[in-house]
Design an enzyme around this catalytic site. Structure first.
Site, PDB file in Angstrom:
ATOM      1  N   GLU A  97       0.846  -1.199   0.000  1.00 11.63           N
ATOM      2  CA  GLU A  97       0.000   0.000   0.000  1.00 11.63           C
ATOM      3  C   GLU A  97       0.883   1.252   0.000  1.00 11.63           C
ATOM      4  O   GLU A  97       0.580   2.238  -0.699  1.00 11.63           O
ATOM      5  CB  GLU A  97      -0.932   0.026   1.211  1.00 11.63           C
ATOM      6  CG  GLU A  97      -1.854   1.245   1.179  1.00 11.63           C
ATOM      7  CD  GLU A  97      -2.699   1.438   2.423  1.00 11.63           C
ATOM      8  OE1 GLU A  97      -3.451   2.441   2.471  1.00 11.63           O
ATOM      9  OE2 GLU A  97      -2.622   0.603   3.353  1.00 11.63           O
ATOM     10  N   GLU A 129      -3.628 -13.562  15.430  1.00  7.45           N
ATOM     11  CA  GLU A 129      -3.745 -14.278  14.153  1.00  7.45           C
ATOM     12  C   GLU A 129      -4.521 -15.584  14.290  1.00  7.45           C
ATOM     13  O   GLU A 129      -4.909 -16.177  13.287  1.00  7.45           O
ATOM     14  CB  GLU A 129      -2.367 -14.551  13.554  1.00  7.45           C
ATOM     15  CG  GLU A 129      -1.563 -15.621  14.228  1.00  7.45           C
ATOM     16  CD  GLU A 129      -0.320 -16.000  13.411  1.00  7.45           C
ATOM     17  OE1 GLU A 129      -0.161 -17.189  13.114  1.00  7.45           O
ATOM     18  OE2 GLU A 129       0.476 -15.111  13.078  1.00  7.45           O
TER      19      GLU A 129
END
Length: 505
Positions: A97, A129
């Site tokens: 990004e 996670e």
């Protein structure tokens, strides 16, 4: 995952030692010895392992046409693309990004998310996670919609957070989520139920980028994350021009094969020497801050080092290194420089107090970071990384070198990533932070890492002829050791000592 009973009640979800990304690499069994006795040779071997992984990508050209065209279609329609990962794949998502925003400052078409939010770029939030519902919730919070495309990367192909985001995207969007992973499809179908759901879901497009074992066993911050960042980055850059993308890859491989990595050796020796002298360091970079940041923060969980110090939340542990961005004057500016956007904290204090904006901004990587490190530890040794005359420039403790760059922002950052991964791995080998090519100092902060540490304990016990301990016994001993683990302790060696009464040799 706070107790052994909690882990053992669901251990089958995390016992993944037969996945290639978790297996020892046959070329690097002597990695720790090379780090201590022949750094230049170690660098050459690591470069060859990287090149092997990149050459394997060339064989995926035909299978990736669908992925490149899906990315191109979304960009052409003006739809948004979301990049999701956790740990190393979360950091590569944020890096991609960043590269997009540097190229197209006014564009909001590409967004990234990682388990724990942007603060997890500094340090993981323990256990995040392991929860698929967190991935789904995070995606919705960012406004993922009916026309948006999700690109999910997971080195192992089994990360629950990423899988949760993918399944949510399949429900929410008309665009098929793209799922990229680095283990053979059949093994995941046979062994991992949550992966099987993704790989057999007709709404989801999956792409296998089988890289083989990592140079440091299980350290997917190395070859697996390089390959994933490369393929996604090429798709964002080249769109439908798959042949152009692979031509660029072929040229980059030729460039890397011709590059001399031996000049890195003095940096490995010098930085290791600083730590052995009880000194500390700080990396200084503007242009490559995100890539330098990624390598330096990933050292902490991989080698049980203290994470970056926080000026407002001091602890008794201090990080060996830090980052300063000279072009940033404040904490807010340093985060904007790092991400090429304002940070996006989760703001889930009921789940974890470190998900807030206040906590994130208490980390200051501006030029003031140098004063902060001086205050708490005395003057640091400064490792400069930048560009000079179109080349990559490294300078540390009187050692200075220039390395050529390919000339593409994506490949420039990936070239630095490869160099830093080699450097930091051999540096940690000189400090004794792994054995052979096993991550014996890995910090077991989630289910996958608990299993990884347990397997390494089993391997070393077997090498020493001590096969009397069951997997469950090893895990229970590991959890007892984790409660009293210090930065000077290897979780694997400490577990062996507890199991053998200190008689292991």
């Amino acid at each position: 995952m706070t107790t052994a009973d909690e882990f053992l009640s669901q251990k089958e979800r995390f016992q993944l030692g037969d996945l290639p990304t978790e297996c020892p690499h046959p070329k690097t069994s002597g990695l720790c010895d090379w780090a201590k006795r022949d750094v230049a040779f170690g660098l050459d071997v690591l470069r060859e392992v990287d090149l092997d992984a990149l050459r394997r990508v060339l064989g995926f050209r035909q299978s990736l046409y669908g992925f490149f065209h899906a990315v191109a279609s979304a960009l052409e329609r003006g739809d948004r693309i979301f990049l999701v990962g956790c740990g190393a794949t979360g950091r590569l998502s944020l890096s991609l990004e960043y590269l997009w925003r540097r190229k197209f400052p006014a564009s909001l078409q590409v967004a990234s998310l990682m388990a724990g939010g942007d603060v997890a770029l500094v340090h993981s939030l323990e256990g995040f996670e392991d929860f698929p519902e967190y991935g789904a919730r995070h995606l919705r919070q960012l406004g993922f919609g009916a026309n948006d495309l999700l690109i999910a990367s997971t080195e192992g192909g089994e990360t629950p957070y990423v899988i949760g985001a993918v399944e949510a995207a399949a429900e929410m969007s008309r665009a098929s989520p793209q799922f990229l992973y680095c283990n053979p499809r059949q093994i995941l179908l046979d062994r991992v139920e949550r992966s099987r759901r993704i790989l057999t879901d007709p709404r989801i497009r999956s792409y296998c980028l089988d890289t083989g074992p990592m140079a440091l066993t299980g350290s997917t911050r190395m070859q697996a994350s390089t390959v994933l960042m490369l393929v996604i980055g090429l798709a964002l850059e080249f769109g439908r021009d798959v042949e152009g993308a692979f031509t660029a890859l072929e040229r980059w491989i030729e460039y890397l094969a011709a590059q001399d990595v031996a000049p890195l050796a003095p940096f490995v020796v010098s930085e290791a020497g600083a730590y052995l002298e009880n000194r500390h360091t700080i990396y200084s970079s503007d242009d490559y801050a995100i890539t330098v940041f990624t390598d330096t923060t990933e050292r902490a969980p991989t080698f049980n080092l203290a994470p970056f110090d926080n000026p407002e939340h001091p602890t008794g542990r201090h990080s060996l290194t830090y980052l300063t961005i000279p072009g940033a004057a404040t904490a807010s500016e340093s985060w904007r420089h790092l991400l090429a956007r304002d940070p996006r904290p989760l703001e889930w204090p009921a789940i974890h107090p470190k998900t807030t904006k206040d906590y994130l901004l208490s980390f200051d990587f501006s030029r003031r970071a140098l004063d902060f490190r001086c205050r708490i530890l005395g003057p640091p040794q400064v490792f400069h990384i930048g560009t000079a005359g179109g080349q990559l420039w490294l300078s540390f403790r009187g050692v200075e070198q220039h390395f050529g760059l390919p000339g593409s922002p994506l490949l420039d950052h990936l070239t630095l990533k490869l160099l830093l991964n080699m450097h930091s791995t051999l540096l940690m080998g000189r400090l004794g932070r792994f054995e052979g090519n096993l991550m014996t100092w890995v910090y077991p902060s989630n289910g996958k890492l608990v299993d990884r540490a347990a397997r390494y304990t089993q391997m070393l016990l077997h090498q020493r002829g001590q096969d009397d301990f069951t997997y469950d016994e090893i895990v229970r001993a590991q959890f007892l050791c984790k409660a009293e683990l210090s930065p000077q302790d290897s979780i694997v060696h400490k577990t062996i000592e507890k199991l053998t009464g200190g008689l292991a040799s």
